[in-house]
Scaffold this active site. Structure first.
Site, short mmCIF file in Angstrom:
data_model
loop_
_atom_site.label_atom_id
_atom_site.label_comp_id
_atom_site.label_asym_id
_atom_site.label_seq_id
_atom_site.Cartn_x
_atom_site.Cartn_y
_atom_site.Cartn_z
N LYS A 1 -14.65 6.55 3.12
CA LYS A 1 -13.23 6.93 3.14
C LYS A 1 -12.39 5.94 2.29
CE LYS A 1 -12.55 4.86 7.77
NZ LYS A 1 -12.56 5.43 9.27
N TYR B 1 9.91 -18.09 -5.35
CA TYR B 1 11.30 -17.71 -4.80
C TYR B 1 11.44 -18.29 -3.36
CZ TYR B 1 10.69 -13.40 -7.72
OH TYR B 1 10.50 -12.53 -8.83
#
Ligand code: PLP
Length: 390
Positions: A56, A281
């Protein structure tokens, strides 16, 4: 000095590897290792037990089609996926005598296609059951299904009461034409959890009653971790997923699984950052002393969890380099002060996942599971498929 002249001088001194290489991260999937892991799982069970493969979410992000192909060649004839779209992708490969199960059940939009291709929906709700029984009753073709029964996980599955109603309704039962009855374990990763035994006991009750109704019905309970709980959890069909990809399915077990994935990223720049300067950042990291920083072309868009900030990483020749500053979308900064300078070059590779930095280790260091590490690997990451030579 005029700009043009300066650029000329630069191009003579730098190597020209940048011209030829792009900086995209690269994932290599070792297909031979997937097959070895599948055989290893299969060999945990008695010879009569079948071993399927759960593919899956595009085989946990690694590529369902190439993986299904090698597993088919190794003898796997039972594939499990989540959605009809995923099942149809595998059905297009024309694997003869192979059952493709759709774990999320039949979907009205794909009902015709599912029936045409002989895909096997896993029915887990009364609505699924009604849809399938009606489709079989109104067709000359009686297609097979699987039934998922609740044994204690309470996620998706027919309640024991609904199951008994189905068993007692002989017309409904014959219209359903079940080939497999399955249930899912909630705590198989912990071999000591009493929930495993409780679920098995409920499942054995289900098996006993259903066996009396239909011969050749198959029963399936074990996912990867369930395979390692021993024979009494195996029934007829194993459903391993994560262990195929070399990830330990149990808490701290050693199951001699082979590593399957290697994820490499390229160094874009190596720069000295002075004491007191910050990186990235939010200036979350401030250099306490002069340090050398390698900026590597991989970020959270490629699947690197932001929670990995601050953790030590073995990059070159086993030398530790700490991830410093925020992980951004496309780039991550490593403190390579302790890595010998001669071993580092721009556009050279850093191993993000592999035999040293295993999926399990990255999962532990970032506080997510191995399942998430694999399924997060970004779409733009280039995928290579190799048989053994990584
Ligand atoms: C995902 C899934 C599996 C495979 O589980 P792993 O832990 O990856 O081995 C098996 N059965 C069902 C119903 C699943 O949803």
């Amino acid at each position: 000095m005029p700009n043009a002249v300066r650029i000329n001088m630069l191009s003579r001194t730098t190597n020209n590897r940048c011209d030829k290489l792009d900086a995209l991260p690269e994932l290599t999937v070792n297909l031979a290792a997937v097959v070895d892991n599948w055989l290893h799982l299969k060999n945990q069970a008695r010879g009569t037990v079948l071993c399927g493969a759960v593919l899956k979410a595009d085989a946990y992000g690694l590529g369902a089609v190439p993986i299904a192909k090698v597993l088919f060649d190794a003898g796997c004839r039972n594939f499990f996926v989540a959605y009809p779209e995923e099942a149809l992708e595998l059905a297009d490969q024309d694997f003869p005598e192979t059952q493709i199960f759709i774990l999320m059940g039949p979907d009205g939009r794909y009902l015709q296609k599912i029936r045409e291709k002989g895909l096997i929906p896993v029915l887990s709700t009364i609505e699924h059951v009604e849809l399938w029984a009606k489709a079989n009753a109104s067709s000359s073709l009686t297609r097979a299904c699987a039934l998922q029964v609740e044994t204690g996980m309470h996620r998706l599955g027919l309640s024991v009461q609904s199951w008994e109603q189905i068993l007692n309704d002989h017309v409904l039962w014959s219209h359903l034409n079940p080939a497999v009855v399955l249930s899912h374990l909630a705590s198989a990763d912990d071999a000591n959890s009493p929930q495993n035994r409780r679920q098995k006991k409920v499942f054995i009750g289900i098996v006993r009653k259903a066996q009396a109704l239909k011969k050749n019905l198959m029963f399936s309970l074990a996912n990867s971790a369930g395979v390692f709980l021993g024979d009494s959890f195996h029934f007829d069909l194993l459903r391993p997923g994560i262990a195929l990809f070399g990830v330990d399915p149990t808490q701290g077990g050693t199951h001699s699984l082979r590593q399957v994935v290697t994820l490499k990223a390229r160094i874009l720049q190596i720069e000295t950052v002075q004491k007191g300067e910050s990186i990235g950042y939010g200036a979350s990291f401030c250099a306490r002393e002069d340090c050398r920083i390698a900026t590597v072309a991989i970020g959270y868009a490629d699947g690197l969890p932001r929670s990995l900030e601050g953790s030590a990483y073995s990059i070159m020749l086993g030398r530790a380099a700490r991830i410093v500053g925020r992980i951004s979308m496309d780039m991550t900064t490593f403190d390579v002060s302790k890595v010998p300078a001669r071993t580092l070059a721009t556009m050279s590779h850093v191993e993000i996942l592999g035999s040293i930095n295993t999926v399990d280790k990255l999962a532990r260091n970032s506080g997510i599971t191995g399942y998430e590490v694999l399924t997060r690997i970004g779409q733009r990451v280039r995928r290579n498929y190799k048989r053994d030579i990584v």
